[in-house]
Enzyme design. Sequence first.
Site, PDB file in Angstrom:
ATOM      1  N   LYS A  56      -7.942  -3.355  -2.349  1.00 29.87           N
ATOM      2  CA  LYS A  56      -9.285  -3.669  -1.859  1.00 29.87           C
ATOM      3  C   LYS A  56      -9.945  -4.836  -2.588  1.00 29.87           C
ATOM      4  O   LYS A  56     -10.963  -5.335  -2.131  1.00 29.87           O
ATOM      5  CB  LYS A  56     -10.163  -2.420  -1.899  1.00 29.87           C
ATOM      6  CG  LYS A  56      -9.724  -1.381  -0.883  1.00 29.87           C
ATOM      7  CD  LYS A  56      -9.875  -1.897   0.541  1.00 29.87           C
ATOM      8  CE  LYS A  56      -9.393  -0.863   1.554  1.00 29.87           C
ATOM      9  NZ  LYS A  56      -9.620  -1.290   2.939  1.00 29.87           N
ATOM     10  N   SER A 270      -1.914   7.753  -1.345  1.00 31.08           N
ATOM     11  CA  SER A 270      -1.645   7.145  -0.033  1.00 31.08           C
ATOM     12  C   SER A 270      -0.340   6.341  -0.088  1.00 31.08           C
ATOM     13  O   SER A 270       0.359   6.237   0.918  1.00 31.08           O
ATOM     14  CB  SER A 270      -2.813   6.258   0.430  1.00 31.08           C
ATOM     15  OG  SER A 270      -2.889   5.069  -0.312  1.00 31.08           O
TER      16      SER A 270
HETATM   17  C1  LIG Z   1      -5.948   4.207  -1.569  1.00 31.50           C
HETATM   18  C2  LIG Z   1      -5.994   3.547  -0.228  1.00 31.50           C
HETATM   19  N1  LIG Z   1      -4.918   3.568   0.526  1.00 31.50           N
HETATM   20  C3  LIG Z   1      -4.912   3.011   1.750  1.00 31.50           C
HETATM   21  C4  LIG Z   1      -6.005   2.424   2.294  1.00 31.50           C
HETATM   22  C5  LIG Z   1      -5.947   1.884   3.685  1.00 31.50           C
HETATM   23  O1  LIG Z   1      -6.016   0.491   3.827  1.00 31.50           O
HETATM   24  P1  LIG Z   1      -6.784  -0.166   5.028  1.00 31.50           P
HETATM   25  O2  LIG Z   1      -8.240   0.086   4.845  1.00 31.50           O
HETATM   26  O3  LIG Z   1      -6.427  -1.620   4.945  1.00 31.50           O
HETATM   27  O4  LIG Z   1      -6.310   0.447   6.316  1.00 31.50           O
HETATM   28  C6  LIG Z   1      -7.157   2.409   1.541  1.00 31.50           C
HETATM   29  C7  LIG Z   1      -8.353   1.842   2.118  1.00 31.50           C
HETATM   30  O5  LIG Z   1      -9.443   2.349   2.084  1.00 31.50           O
HETATM   31  C8  LIG Z   1      -7.161   2.980   0.254  1.00 31.50           C
HETATM   32  O6  LIG Z   1      -8.279   2.984  -0.517  1.00 31.50           O
END
Ligand SMILES: Cc1ncc(COP(=O)(O)O)c(C=O)c1O
Length: 323
Positions: A56, A270
């Site tokens: 991010k 994630s």
């Molecule tokens: C830990 C984590 N994994 C995955 C994502 C997903 O990415 P995106 O927002 O680009 O779909 C986020 C986004 O909020 C995240 O904070």
Amino acid sequence: MPGAQDLRNRPCGGRYGDLVQSIGNTPLIELKRLSPKPGVRIWAKLESRNPTGSVKDRVARAMIEDAEERGAIAPGQTILEPTSGNTGISLAMICSRKGYRVKVVMPENVTPERTELLRMYGAEIVYSPGGEGSNGAVAMALEMAQSDASYYMPYQYGNAANPLAHYNGTAPEILEELDEISAFVAGLGTGGTLMGVGRRLKEEMPDVQIVAAEPMQGEPVQGLRSLDDGFIPPIIDLALLDRKIFVRNRDAIIWTRRLLEEEGLFAGVSSGAIASIAVRIAGELDEGNIVFIVCDDGWKYLSSGLYSKPVDELADLDSTVWW
Ligand SMILES: Cc1ncc(COP(=O)(O)O)c(C=O)c1O
């Protein structure tokens, strides 16, 4: 014994005028132990190597610099954003460098590390009901922005600068390293990574499969969202996704641990969810490169105990929310 020359890491990470400028340029690491076949190579794009430890940083920088270029914000103004953590932490670091105040709205049940990190960078926190997850935080922030015009809300779910950060940054970096990519796998949160990287890769390699890892409804994985919960972020164009594969909370945890134990990668939950889908896709191919995103590192999840206990001693894998 390797000589001093062999130990020198080339290319080095570059030279920058400040920390914000050093965002991006993350390494791509091959995970040989996870590959089910010799001809299929799995690569992890380590977004955890950004200054605040997550993907991010790219998005927060792009949104703030886009607002600056449009004259939409002025130093001293308050930036308001609904975020379950990473975007808020990135905004807080970047805005503290650039002289903006930050207020984040996030669910009350996130780990204490998140609160600590946000406070550390000087952000103010407004908690939304934990049971309402990130949708509750989005609704509360939208309401606050509507009733007070002095806030500037970048709104990552609807801001074109979010996917553009990946279109102009993450994707070209991957393309610089690999001439062929069979599949790109990322988690579905705001959809920014999938949209931005997906669009750029398809321009260069029309046959690449863009694959989204989506949590099962009712089994939240930190950072990811189920589209079945009823909110489709406006930046998402579903036509760009070749596949959307559900991932269970249980698999997210098991694969977070496998990344650690088999490859030494200390990643957030994630990333485990996304790795489980990357390995599944690898099993379907005979050859080719698969790239997946490691969205953040594990520090923010450490207090959950998830990295140190034997997997079969962890609390109920199907229903525990690992914030
Ligand atoms: C830990 C984590 N994994 C995955 C994502 C997903 O990415 P995106 O927002 O680009 O779909 C986020 C986004 O909020 C995240 O904070």
